[in-house]
Every structure is written in C-alpha cells, then in structure tokens.
Motif scaffolding. Structure first.
Motif, PDB file in Angstrom:
ATOM      1  N   CYS A   1       0.818  -1.341  -0.050  1.00 31.27           N
ATOM      2  CA  CYS A   1      -0.020  -0.280   0.216  1.00 31.27           C
ATOM      3  C   CYS A   1       0.906   1.456   0.065  1.00 31.27           C
ATOM      4  N   LYS A   2       0.521   2.191  -0.725  1.00 35.33           N
ATOM      5  CA  LYS A   2       1.289   3.510  -0.901  1.00 35.33           C
ATOM      6  C   LYS A   2       0.402   4.446  -0.093  1.00 35.33           C
ATOM      7  N   MET A   3      -1.069   4.502  -0.186  1.00 37.29           N
ATOM      8  CA  MET A   3      -1.852   5.298   0.669  1.00 37.29           C
ATOM      9  C   MET A   3      -3.069   4.282   1.048  1.00 37.29           C
ATOM     10  N   THR A   4      -3.498   4.579   2.365  1.00 36.54           N
ATOM     11  CA  THR A   4      -4.676   3.899   2.956  1.00 36.54           C
ATOM     12  C   THR A   4      -5.695   5.172   3.393  1.00 36.54           C
ATOM     13  N   ALA A   5      -6.731   4.734   3.218  1.00 33.81           N
ATOM     14  CA  ALA A   5      -8.144   5.542   3.871  1.00 33.81           C
ATOM     15  C   ALA A   5      -8.934   4.922   4.838  1.00 33.81           C
ATOM     16  N   ARG A   6      -9.273   5.098   5.776  1.00 28.94           N
ATOM     17  CA  ARG A   6     -10.201   4.248   6.598  1.00 28.94           C
ATOM     18  C   ARG A   6     -11.243   5.440   7.472  1.00 28.94           C
ATOM     19  N   GLY A   7     -12.464   5.005   7.231  1.00 29.04           N
ATOM     20  CA  GLY A   7     -13.474   5.614   7.691  1.00 29.04           C
ATOM     21  C   GLY A   7     -13.708   7.204   7.469  1.00 29.04           C
ATOM     22  N   VAL A   8     -13.506   7.391   5.920  1.00 26.60           N
ATOM     23  CA  VAL A   8     -13.473   8.706   5.511  1.00 26.60           C
ATOM     24  C   VAL A   8     -14.655   9.093   5.529  1.00 26.60           C
ATOM     25  N   ASN A   9     -15.149  10.350   6.118  1.00 24.70           N
ATOM     26  CA  ASN A   9     -16.258  10.958   5.825  1.00 24.70           C
ATOM     27  C   ASN A   9     -16.176  12.322   5.529  1.00 24.70           C
ATOM     28  N   VAL A  10     -16.926  13.255   4.473  1.00 21.25           N
ATOM     29  CA  VAL A  10     -16.582  14.234   4.006  1.00 21.25           C
ATOM     30  C   VAL A  10     -18.254  15.080   4.097  1.00 21.25           C
ATOM     31  N   PHE A  11     -17.984  16.272   4.836  1.00 18.61           N
ATOM     32  CA  PHE A  11     -19.108  17.158   4.845  1.00 18.61           C
ATOM     33  C   PHE A  11     -18.967  18.485   4.113  1.00 18.61           C
ATOM     34  N   TYR A  12     -19.902  18.757   3.287  1.00 19.40           N
ATOM     35  CA  TYR A  12     -19.861  20.324   3.077  1.00 19.40           C
ATOM     36  C   TYR A  12     -21.027  21.088   3.555  1.00 19.40           C
ATOM     37  N   GLY A  13     -20.626  21.665   4.587  1.00 17.69           N
ATOM     38  CA  GLY A  13     -21.843  22.223   5.616  1.00 17.69           C
ATOM     39  C   GLY A  13     -22.423  21.253   6.156  1.00 17.69           C
ATOM     40  N   THR A  14     -23.776  21.101   5.954  1.00 17.21           N
ATOM     41  CA  THR A  14     -24.580  20.091   6.732  1.00 17.21           C
ATOM     42  C   THR A  14     -25.027  18.758   5.549  1.00 17.21           C
ATOM     43  N   THR A  15     -24.341  18.927   4.273  1.00 16.48           N
ATOM     44  CA  THR A  15     -24.348  17.900   3.340  1.00 16.48           C
ATOM     45  C   THR A  15     -23.090  16.623   3.525  1.00 16.48           C
ATOM     46  N   HIS A  16     -23.681  15.399   3.788  1.00 19.39           N
ATOM     47  CA  HIS A  16     -22.773  14.464   3.736  1.00 19.39           C
ATOM     48  C   HIS A  16     -22.382  13.746   2.706  1.00 19.39           C
ATOM     49  N   ALA A  17     -21.395  14.325   2.193  1.00 28.59           N
ATOM     50  CA  ALA A  17     -20.839  13.868   0.761  1.00 28.59           C
ATOM     51  C   ALA A  17     -20.236  12.443   0.536  1.00 28.59           C
TER      52      ALA A  17
ATOM     53  N   ARG B   1      -3.572   8.178   5.129  1.00 29.80           N
ATOM     54  CA  ARG B   1      -2.193   7.892   5.254  1.00 29.80           C
ATOM     55  C   ARG B   1      -1.458   7.683   4.007  1.00 29.80           C
ATOM     56  N   LEU B   2      -0.333   8.385   4.060  1.00 30.28           N
ATOM     57  CA  LEU B   2       0.907   8.279   2.976  1.00 30.28           C
ATOM     58  C   LEU B   2       2.121   7.320   3.532  1.00 30.28           C
ATOM     59  N   ASP B   3       2.502   6.327   3.110  1.00 25.78           N
ATOM     60  CA  ASP B   3       3.435   5.611   3.674  1.00 25.78           C
ATOM     61  C   ASP B   3       3.470   5.496   5.185  1.00 25.78           C
ATOM     62  N   GLY B   4       2.089   5.386   5.721  1.00 19.00           N
ATOM     63  CA  GLY B   4       1.870   5.162   7.149  1.00 19.00           C
ATOM     64  C   GLY B   4       1.844   6.676   7.828  1.00 19.00           C
ATOM     65  N   GLU B   5       1.971   7.594   7.249  1.00 19.19           N
ATOM     66  CA  GLU B   5       1.943   8.902   7.878  1.00 19.19           C
ATOM     67  C   GLU B   5       0.579   9.592   7.781  1.00 19.19           C
ATOM     68  N   ASP B   6      -0.095  10.092   8.826  1.00 15.89           N
ATOM     69  CA  ASP B   6      -1.103  10.681   8.764  1.00 15.89           C
ATOM     70  C   ASP B   6      -1.164  12.074   7.928  1.00 15.89           C
ATOM     71  N   ILE B   7      -1.829  12.158   6.828  1.00 17.74           N
ATOM     72  CA  ILE B   7      -1.556  13.475   5.871  1.00 17.74           C
ATOM     73  C   ILE B   7      -2.422  14.567   6.567  1.00 17.74           C
ATOM     74  N   TYR B   8      -3.313  14.219   7.532  1.00 15.91           N
ATOM     75  CA  TYR B   8      -3.830  15.314   8.196  1.00 15.91           C
ATOM     76  C   TYR B   8      -3.412  15.891   9.574  1.00 15.91           C
ATOM     77  N   ASP B   9      -2.206  15.212   9.726  1.00 11.89           N
ATOM     78  CA  ASP B   9      -1.600  15.715  11.118  1.00 11.89           C
ATOM     79  C   ASP B   9      -1.196  17.063  11.081  1.00 11.89           C
ATOM     80  N   ALA B  10      -1.397  17.796  12.164  1.00 10.64           N
ATOM     81  CA  ALA B  10      -1.409  19.076  12.208  1.00 10.64           C
ATOM     82  C   ALA B  10       0.345  19.627  11.626  1.00 10.64           C
ATOM     83  N   ARG B  11       1.267  18.602  11.630  1.00 12.05           N
ATOM     84  CA  ARG B  11       2.510  18.949  11.595  1.00 12.05           C
ATOM     85  C   ARG B  11       2.893  18.691  10.075  1.00 12.05           C
TER      86      ARG B  11
END
Length: 261
Positions: A12-28, A76-86
């Motif tokens: 795996c290069k990237m993994t996504a788990r339990g991803v939800n996206v909201f635009y305002g109140t819309t659950h996209a 995650r990209l190569d196991g690193e959380d891409i949304y980490d604040a750092r």
C-alpha cells in the motif's frame, strides 16, 4: 453491503479508513475505506455527483481550500497521517501531485510551468540542474520532442492535449509518489486521450496513479483496480477485471450495464 478486498499493507502507498466528508450539512462521502497500491493505476468510477472527485481531493488535502468542507477519518501516505497538524499541505502536494479535468497551464512559458514546483521546493542548486529537471519531466510527459525548440513560448499557446501533457509534466517535476488525475481526458479529442492513456501506463512504472473517469472503457483500459462510488458510498472496490466481469454488488452491475448512471 460494501465489498472491498483489502490489500497487503506492504504493497500500500496510501490507505484511507472511515473517511467522511461534509460540505456544511451535506454528507458528501460516507465512511469510505480504500487502499491505493504502489505502482498501480486505481480508477474511481460512478455517476456524476457520486463523490469520486470529492474523495480524490481528500488524498492531497485539496478540500482544505473549501471553507465549508470538513473531513473525518484517517488517510495515510506511507503510514503517515496526511491530516496531522505537522504536515505541510504544500509539501504533501509535491508528493501527491494532481492533474485537473481542464488543462490549466500557468500564464508563463512552457519552461517556467515545469520549473515552478522544483524552484519552490529547492530541488535544483543551479540553472543546469533545473534545465535537467525540466527536460526529464517533459520527456516523462511525452512532450519534449514537440516543445524543445519553443520552451520560452507561453504554455497557453499549446493545443489542448499538449497543455494537458504540460500539466502532467508540471505535476511529475516534483517527483511525486502518487499522481491524482481528475477526469484528465474529458476535454480532449480521441487522439489526445490515447496519448494520455499511454502516458498513464508509463507513469505507473514509477508511481501510483489514481484516476477519476466517467468513461468505463477508459477505466477498463488503464487501471488495475477500480472503485465504484454511488451516492457518496464506496459500493465496491476490487481488481478491475473482476469489477467489470463479475461484480459482487448488483448496483455495480447496474451501473456497468447502463441501468443506472
């Protein structure tokens, strides 16, 4: 019932788990799990508005630019959380490049379009190194022979297919590990489309490609794995040959045979 074959973590290069996206109140996007394999083309297919482009933009944090967007889950990209604040989104986008639906060269010369990313990221010590990166990137985008004598002319003066290959050269100039392509051929004629598809096949020898496409024929031609999205859900994700010949979910079969879409 969502069907998905999880890949071996080592591949795996990237993994996504339990991803939800909201635009305002819309659950996209609703609880999506995906594995993007190394050196593989993954296609996202589904009807218009099903969430495939929205999910694609999560993979390099392009949704960060939309004020009302909110993303939940783990990517995650190569196991690193891409949304980490750092994590710096600009650095992330050098590693996870993007090519858009409509060719969008900068209003600069062909040379400067390609040199832009390497300059920002300090990838070249001098002009000779930058020249080398520009030439190598244009060669990888199968454009060098067509533009080598006009590098200082505007990129906007190229044909539509050439402009899209210039955008691919610009994206690969920073040596990305993943290249996201959001319907890269939808504005192109059949000859330019064939050139881009051939290019995708070559690029996968070095990196992972994720392509959103409305064309099921294109997905079948260029990808090894296909994800089918419908109404914000990932319905099914498997090897492309299986998705197109023996899908597990009746909704996938209905889409592929043209009954929904």
């Amino acid at each position: 019932m969502r069907t998905e074959r999880r890949a071996d973590a080592a591949a795996c290069k990237m993994t996504a788990r339990g991803v939800n996206v909201f635009y305002g109140t819309t659950h996209a996007i609703k609880t999506v799990d995906v594995d993007i394999l190394d050196r593989t083309v993954t296609a996202f297919i589904g009807p218009s508005g099903c969430g495939k482009s929205t999910f694609l933009r999560c993979l390099n944090r392009m949704n960060d630019t939309i004020d009302i967007a909110r993303i939940e889950g783990d990517i995650r990209l190569d196991g690193e959380d891409i949304y980490d604040a750092r994590v710096d989104p600009v650095q992330l986008r050098a590693r996870v490049g993007m090519v858009f639906q409509k060719p969008n060269p900068f209003p600069k010369s062909i040379y400067d379009n390609v040199a832009y990313g390497p300059k920002i990221h300090g990838m070249a010590k001098n002009k000779a190194e930058l020249d080398e990166i520009v030439e190598r990137s244009l060669r990888r985008a199968a454009l060098w022979d067509e533009v080598k004598d006009r590098l200082h002319e505007p990129g906007t003066g190229l044909s539509g297919g050439q402009q899209q290959r210039l955008c691919i050269a610009r994206a690969v100039a920073t040596n990305p590990e993943v290249l996201l392509m959001d319907e890269p051929c939808s504005a192109l004629d059949p000859i330019a489309t064939a050139q881009i598809e051939e290019l995708i096949d070559e690029l996968r020898e070095r990196l992972s490609v994720v392509i959103v496409t409305h064309s099921m024929q294109q997905a079948a031609r260029v990808s090894q794995r296909t994800a089918f999205f419908h109404l914000g859900e990932l319905v099914e994700f498997d090897e492309t040959s299986k998705i197109f010949t023996n899908p597990d979910d009746p909704r996938t079969e209905s889409y592929i045979t043209g009954r929904i879409g």
